[in-house]
Design a protein around this motif. Structure first.
Motif, PDB file in Angstrom:
ATOM      1  N   ALA A 302      -0.642 -11.339  41.496  1.00  0.00           N
ATOM      2  CA  ALA A 302      -2.013 -11.582  41.025  1.00  0.00           C
ATOM      3  C   ALA A 302      -2.403 -13.045  41.166  1.00  0.00           C
ATOM      4  O   ALA A 302      -3.555 -13.408  41.014  1.00  0.00           O
ATOM      5  CB  ALA A 302      -2.162 -11.141  39.576  1.00  0.00           C
ATOM      6  N   GLY A 303      -1.417 -13.910  41.435  1.00  0.00           N
ATOM      7  CA  GLY A 303      -1.727 -15.322  41.636  1.00  0.00           C
ATOM      8  C   GLY A 303      -1.341 -16.193  40.455  1.00  0.00           C
ATOM      9  O   GLY A 303      -1.748 -17.345  40.375  1.00  0.00           O
ATOM     10  N   ARG A 304      -0.523 -15.672  39.544  1.00  0.00           N
ATOM     11  CA  ARG A 304      -0.177 -16.463  38.355  1.00  0.00           C
ATOM     12  C   ARG A 304       0.696 -17.658  38.702  1.00  0.00           C
ATOM     13  O   ARG A 304       0.432 -18.781  38.278  1.00  0.00           O
ATOM     14  CB  ARG A 304       0.522 -15.573  37.317  1.00  0.00           C
ATOM     15  N   THR A 305       1.739 -17.409  39.488  1.00  0.00           N
ATOM     16  CA  THR A 305       2.608 -18.518  39.864  1.00  0.00           C
ATOM     17  C   THR A 305       1.870 -19.487  40.785  1.00  0.00           C
ATOM     18  O   THR A 305       2.026 -20.707  40.665  1.00  0.00           O
ATOM     19  CB  THR A 305       3.904 -17.977  40.495  1.00  0.00           C
ATOM     20  N   GLU A 306       1.013 -18.966  41.657  1.00  0.00           N
ATOM     21  CA  GLU A 306       0.200 -19.830  42.518  1.00  0.00           C
ATOM     22  C   GLU A 306      -0.703 -20.724  41.661  1.00  0.00           C
ATOM     23  O   GLU A 306      -0.918 -21.894  41.977  1.00  0.00           O
ATOM     24  CB  GLU A 306      -0.674 -18.989  43.460  1.00  0.00           C
ATOM     25  N   LEU A 307      -1.233 -20.178  40.580  1.00  0.00           N
ATOM     26  CA  LEU A 307      -2.069 -20.974  39.680  1.00  0.00           C
ATOM     27  C   LEU A 307      -1.266 -22.136  39.109  1.00  0.00           C
ATOM     28  O   LEU A 307      -1.703 -23.295  39.136  1.00  0.00           O
ATOM     29  CB  LEU A 307      -2.608 -20.089  38.540  1.00  0.00           C
ATOM     30  N   VAL A 480      -6.480 -12.439  31.820  1.00  0.00           N
ATOM     31  CA  VAL A 480      -5.888 -11.500  32.775  1.00  0.00           C
ATOM     32  C   VAL A 480      -6.296 -11.877  34.189  1.00  0.00           C
ATOM     33  O   VAL A 480      -7.481 -12.079  34.464  1.00  0.00           O
ATOM     34  CB  VAL A 480      -6.339 -10.051  32.484  1.00  0.00           C
ATOM     35  N   MET A 481      -5.312 -11.984  35.071  1.00  0.00           N
ATOM     36  CA  MET A 481      -5.604 -12.297  36.474  1.00  0.00           C
ATOM     37  C   MET A 481      -5.440 -11.068  37.345  1.00  0.00           C
ATOM     38  O   MET A 481      -4.630 -10.189  37.077  1.00  0.00           O
ATOM     39  CB  MET A 481      -4.653 -13.383  36.993  1.00  0.00           C
ATOM     40  N   CYS A 482      -6.240 -11.044  38.398  1.00  0.00           N
ATOM     41  CA  CYS A 482      -6.170  -9.944  39.359  1.00  0.00           C
ATOM     42  C   CYS A 482      -6.562 -10.495  40.716  1.00  0.00           C
ATOM     43  O   CYS A 482      -7.591 -11.180  40.827  1.00  0.00           O
ATOM     44  CB  CYS A 482      -7.108  -8.839  38.906  1.00  0.00           C
ATOM     45  N   SER A 483      -5.793 -10.245  41.722  1.00  0.00           N
ATOM     46  CA  SER A 483      -6.052 -10.707  43.098  1.00  0.00           C
ATOM     47  C   SER A 483      -6.551 -12.140  43.198  1.00  0.00           C
ATOM     48  O   SER A 483      -7.584 -12.397  43.801  1.00  0.00           O
ATOM     49  CB  SER A 483      -7.078  -9.838  43.823  1.00  0.00           C
ATOM     50  N   GLY A 484      -5.870 -13.067  42.563  1.00  0.00           N
ATOM     51  CA  GLY A 484      -6.199 -14.478  42.728  1.00  0.00           C
ATOM     52  C   GLY A 484      -7.343 -15.001  41.882  1.00  0.00           C
ATOM     53  O   GLY A 484      -7.673 -16.174  41.946  1.00  0.00           O
ATOM     54  N   HIS A 485      -7.971 -14.157  41.089  1.00  0.00           N
ATOM     55  CA  HIS A 485      -9.010 -14.694  40.205  1.00  0.00           C
ATOM     56  C   HIS A 485      -8.790 -14.263  38.763  1.00  0.00           C
ATOM     57  O   HIS A 485      -8.058 -13.322  38.479  1.00  0.00           O
ATOM     58  CB  HIS A 485     -10.408 -14.299  40.688  1.00  0.00           C
ATOM     59  N   SER A 486      -9.450 -14.998  37.849  1.00  0.00           N
ATOM     60  CA  SER A 486      -9.339 -14.611  36.447  1.00  0.00           C
ATOM     61  C   SER A 486     -10.376 -13.530  36.188  1.00  0.00           C
ATOM     62  O   SER A 486     -11.477 -13.592  36.723  1.00  0.00           O
ATOM     63  CB  SER A 486      -9.594 -15.816  35.550  1.00  0.00           C
ATOM     64  N   THR A 487     -10.024 -12.546  35.411  1.00  0.00           N
ATOM     65  CA  THR A 487     -11.018 -11.530  35.063  1.00  0.00           C
ATOM     66  C   THR A 487     -11.641 -11.919  33.734  1.00  0.00           C
ATOM     67  O   THR A 487     -12.607 -12.660  33.697  1.00  0.00           O
ATOM     68  CB  THR A 487     -10.412 -10.120  35.016  1.00  0.00           C
ATOM     69  N   ARG A 499      -6.225  -2.006  27.949  1.00  0.00           N
ATOM     70  CA  ARG A 499      -7.289  -2.886  28.444  1.00  0.00           C
ATOM     71  C   ARG A 499      -6.737  -3.913  29.424  1.00  0.00           C
ATOM     72  O   ARG A 499      -7.328  -4.187  30.464  1.00  0.00           O
ATOM     73  CB  ARG A 499      -7.954  -3.628  27.278  1.00  0.00           C
ATOM     74  N   VAL A 500      -5.594  -4.511  29.065  1.00  0.00           N
ATOM     75  CA  VAL A 500      -5.024  -5.525  29.951  1.00  0.00           C
ATOM     76  C   VAL A 500      -4.646  -4.907  31.298  1.00  0.00           C
ATOM     77  O   VAL A 500      -4.946  -5.457  32.357  1.00  0.00           O
ATOM     78  CB  VAL A 500      -3.794  -6.203  29.303  1.00  0.00           C
ATOM     79  N   MET A 501      -4.031  -3.753  31.265  1.00  0.00           N
ATOM     80  CA  MET A 501      -3.634  -3.101  32.520  1.00  0.00           C
ATOM     81  C   MET A 501      -4.862  -2.749  33.353  1.00  0.00           C
ATOM     82  O   MET A 501      -4.850  -2.878  34.573  1.00  0.00           O
ATOM     83  CB  MET A 501      -2.810  -1.829  32.246  1.00  0.00           C
ATOM     84  N   ALA A 502      -5.910  -2.312  32.697  1.00  0.00           N
ATOM     85  CA  ALA A 502      -7.140  -1.971  33.417  1.00  0.00           C
ATOM     86  C   ALA A 502      -7.667  -3.212  34.134  1.00  0.00           C
ATOM     87  O   ALA A 502      -7.995  -3.169  35.323  1.00  0.00           O
ATOM     88  CB  ALA A 502      -8.180  -1.419  32.449  1.00  0.00           C
ATOM     89  N   LEU A 503      -7.714  -4.344  33.428  1.00  0.00           N
ATOM     90  CA  LEU A 503      -8.200  -5.583  34.047  1.00  0.00           C
ATOM     91  C   LEU A 503      -7.268  -6.026  35.176  1.00  0.00           C
ATOM     92  O   LEU A 503      -7.715  -6.455  36.230  1.00  0.00           O
ATOM     93  CB  LEU A 503      -8.284  -6.690  32.998  1.00  0.00           C
ATOM     94  N   ALA A 504      -5.970  -5.901  34.937  1.00  0.00           N
ATOM     95  CA  ALA A 504      -5.000  -6.384  35.916  1.00  0.00           C
ATOM     96  C   ALA A 504      -5.041  -5.570  37.198  1.00  0.00           C
ATOM     97  O   ALA A 504      -4.717  -6.062  38.270  1.00  0.00           O
ATOM     98  CB  ALA A 504      -3.595  -6.348  35.324  1.00  0.00           C
ATOM     99  N   THR A 505      -5.430  -4.315  37.092  1.00  0.00           N
ATOM    100  CA  THR A 505      -5.468  -3.485  38.291  1.00  0.00           C
ATOM    101  C   THR A 505      -6.862  -3.449  38.895  1.00  0.00           C
ATOM    102  O   THR A 505      -7.146  -2.688  39.814  1.00  0.00           O
ATOM    103  CB  THR A 505      -5.022  -2.039  37.981  1.00  0.00           C
ATOM    104  N   GLY A 506      -7.764  -4.287  38.343  1.00  0.00           N
ATOM    105  CA  GLY A 506      -9.076  -4.436  38.964  1.00  0.00           C
ATOM    106  C   GLY A 506     -10.107  -3.408  38.537  1.00  0.00           C
ATOM    107  O   GLY A 506     -11.171  -3.322  39.122  1.00  0.00           O
ATOM    108  N   MET A 507      -9.796  -2.632  37.500  1.00  0.00           N
ATOM    109  CA  MET A 507     -10.815  -1.717  36.982  1.00  0.00           C
ATOM    110  C   MET A 507     -11.757  -2.514  36.099  1.00  0.00           C
ATOM    111  O   MET A 507     -11.352  -3.467  35.436  1.00  0.00           O
ATOM    112  CB  MET A 507     -10.169  -0.619  36.142  1.00  0.00           C
ATOM    113  N   SER A 508     -13.012  -2.132  36.053  1.00  0.00           N
ATOM    114  CA  SER A 508     -13.915  -2.863  35.156  1.00  0.00           C
ATOM    115  C   SER A 508     -13.867  -2.210  33.779  1.00  0.00           C
ATOM    116  O   SER A 508     -13.669  -1.003  33.647  1.00  0.00           O
ATOM    117  CB  SER A 508     -15.327  -2.869  35.708  1.00  0.00           C
TER     118      SER A 508
END
Ligand SMILES: Nc1ncnc2c1ncn2[C@@H]1O[C@H](COP(=O)(O)OP(=O)(O)OP(=O)(O)O)[C@@H](O)[C@H]1O
Ligand SMILES: [Mg+2]
Length: 510
Positions: A302-307, A480-487, A499-508
């Motif tokens: 999701a980009g956490r370590t990159e952050l 929560v991060m998903c695909s390189g951005h913060s949600t 809720r966290v899993m939903a955000l992490a997998t890109g669901m709104s």
């Protein structure tokens, strides 16, 4: 000979200078079972496996190991011998050659030959056969460094199995894996079991033990405490055996009172320095207050370590957005500058970034903090020693003395040294990337207490973790991060696993 028993440890004792790593260990392992081993850091788990896999040959320990009814007497090239006999190990830290292909790694040093040269067709065909038989989802020709850790581990397993393993040892195999990769590994273990392969499975993660093992051995202080069928154990009982006392709660209650915003990241964008078209961060926004613990959740990739790397001026190149510390923009181009500005990092990769392995615990803890101990012309040795002692005591680092070289410590104890080192540096903002990975339950609790102490003293903590329970248990807010951005950043009271899993997998969120 009892044919059901594939392995038996009889009164095994292993001593190192100043340490009894194994103290009269005796237990049996049945053929075809998945046998879990757990216990606190430094309990002796890896050492026992090193005896089994030939790292410590016969004669370097007391007692005996019986394998298929015969005493295992591994000699000169013990590791290879163990492999030939059918005992294979997948190490805590992976050991592949990154620049070689999967097939080359699987058969490294044992390449099939024809007329004196390597028969590549056979090598790749054999590799493919093993991969397919055990449901290992990797391609034989792929170069290893292009694979994620989960796949690398599959290659390690394939390598072990290519030697016709009867016993496969996995020492903390999932510490760097994502949930999906862990599920996959559990499936693979199921396939191995149905093929009659005996697995020894070492982990600190209790849920995994209960998911897949048939029996569990608990070790503490080099001793075997108990060996029981998993069905007769509960999590509470198991933890009780591990720590030798009852543990009521996993997360200590803090008394944190977050105040002003001290650190802020605005629409941060970064690219891979070698490939500008590859965005590693694509709009990250968050802030942290003094005295607050901000958890950052997200799936692997999701980009956490990159952050974290970007905040420390390492690896990626910032192409947009701002980093603000105390309302002032900072632009660190390397870790030193970030540290001087007041950021500290407990890194994910303790070997690469955290420690000088050949140095003592004392030096590792105090090195980055020498200015605290320097008088005009000399280092105040007493102060150095005292501060380091306090730190290693509170985290219960298990070692004969502070002079012991870090490389002789167990994996979890090395991680404690990394944490001690940064806790001592009195940062304003402390970033912890998976701080309790590979750490036993008792020591985790100590680390959480230290985090609370720091936060109560005004330090802002950013904790990245793949252990969602830990994020929810220790944070004031969760980003929560998903695909390189913060949600979204949620107050912890509103952050449920769903809720966290939903955000992490890109669901709104609805
Ligand atoms: N080569 C060595 N030299 C000296 N001491 C060692 C060496 N290897 C291990 N030890 C010590 O033996 C003990 C057992 O270590 P071991 O690595 O087996 O623990 P572990 O149960 O695997 O812990 P962890 O959960 O942290 O991986 C520790 O106190 C460790 O410091
Ligand atoms: Mg270990």
């Amino acid at each position: 000979m009892d044919n059901d028993i594939i392995l038996e440890f009889r009164n095994v004792t292993k001593k190192f200078p100043g340490v009894v790593a194994l103290n009269d260990i005796s237990f049996k392992i049945h053929r075809g079972e998945i046998h879990g081993i757990c216990g606190e850091n430094g309990a002796g788990k890896s050492t026992l496996m090193k005896i089994l896999s030939g790292v410590y040959p016969h004669g370097t320990y007391e007692g005996s190991v019986i394998f298929n009814g015969e005493e295992l007497k591994l000699g000169e090239s013990a590791i290879q011998e163990a492999g030939n006999k059918g005992i294979a190990i997948v190490y805590q830290e992976l050991t592949l050659v990154p620049t070689m292909s999967v097939g080359e790694n699987v058969y490294l040093g044992r390449e099939p030959l024809e007329h004196g040269s390597i028969n590549w067709n056979r090598l790749y065909a054999n590799t493919r056969e093993i991969l397919e038989k055990y449901g290992l989802d990797v391609q034989p020709h792929v170069i290893v460094k292009s694979l994620g850790v989960g796949k690398m581990q599959m290659v390690e397993i394939a390598k072990a199995l290519s030697e016709k393993a009867q016993v496969l040892i996995l020492d903390e195999p999932t510490s760097a894996l994502s949930e999906a990769e862990i599920d996959k590994l559990m499936d693979i273990l199921g396939i191995l079991k149905s093929n009659g392969i005996t697995c020894i499975y070492i982990t600190h993660k209790l849920d995994e033990l209960f998911r897949i093992t048939d029996k569990i051995t608990v070790m503490r202080d080099g001793k075997e405490i108990t060996t029981k069928p998993t069905s007769e154990l509960t999590q509470e009982k198991l933890v009780g055996y591990m720590v030798g006392r009852e543990m009521k709660e996993r997360f200590p209650k803090g008394n944190r009172k977050p105040t002003d915003i001290i650190f802020k990241v605005e629409n941060l964008q970064a690219v891979d320095p070698n490939e500008a078209s590859h965005k590693v961060l694509n709009g990250v926004n968050f802030d942290v207050r003094k005295g607050e613990i901000l958890g950052i959740a997200g799936l692997m990739g999701a980009g956490r370590t990159e952050l974290v790397m970007t905040l420390f001026g390492e690896y990626s190149k910032i192409v947009g957005g701002k980093i603000l510390l105390n309302n002032k923009e900072i632009k660190p181009t390397n870790a030193r500058q970030a540290i001087d500005a007041g950021l500290s990092l407990v890194p994910e990769d303790r070997k690469g970034m955290g420690l000088v392995l050949i140095q003592s615990i004392l030096k590792n803890i105090s090195l980055p903090n020498l200015d605290q101990f320097s008088g005009f012309f000399r280092i105040d040795k007493d102060a150095e020693l005292k501060a380091s002692m306090l730190q290693s005591k509170s985290l219960t680092i298990k070692a004969p003395s502070l002079e012991a070289a870090v490389e002789t410590l167990s994996g979890g104890n090395q991680q404690k040294v990394v944490i001690s080192k940064w806790l001592l540096s009195k940062p304003k903002v402390l970033i912890m990337d998976d701080p309790t990975r590979g750490i036993d339950v008792g020591a985790k609790y100590e680390i959480y207490k230290l985090m609370n102490d720091l936060a109560e003293n005004g330090v802002a903590i950013i904790m990245i973790s793949s252990d969602l329970e830990e994020v929810l248990g220790m944070s004031d807010r969760v980003m929560v991060m998903c695909s390189g951005h913060s949600t979204t950043t949620l107050p912890v009271a509103e952050a449920t696993v769903e809720r966290v899993m939903a955000l992490a997998t890109g669901m709104s969120l609805s």
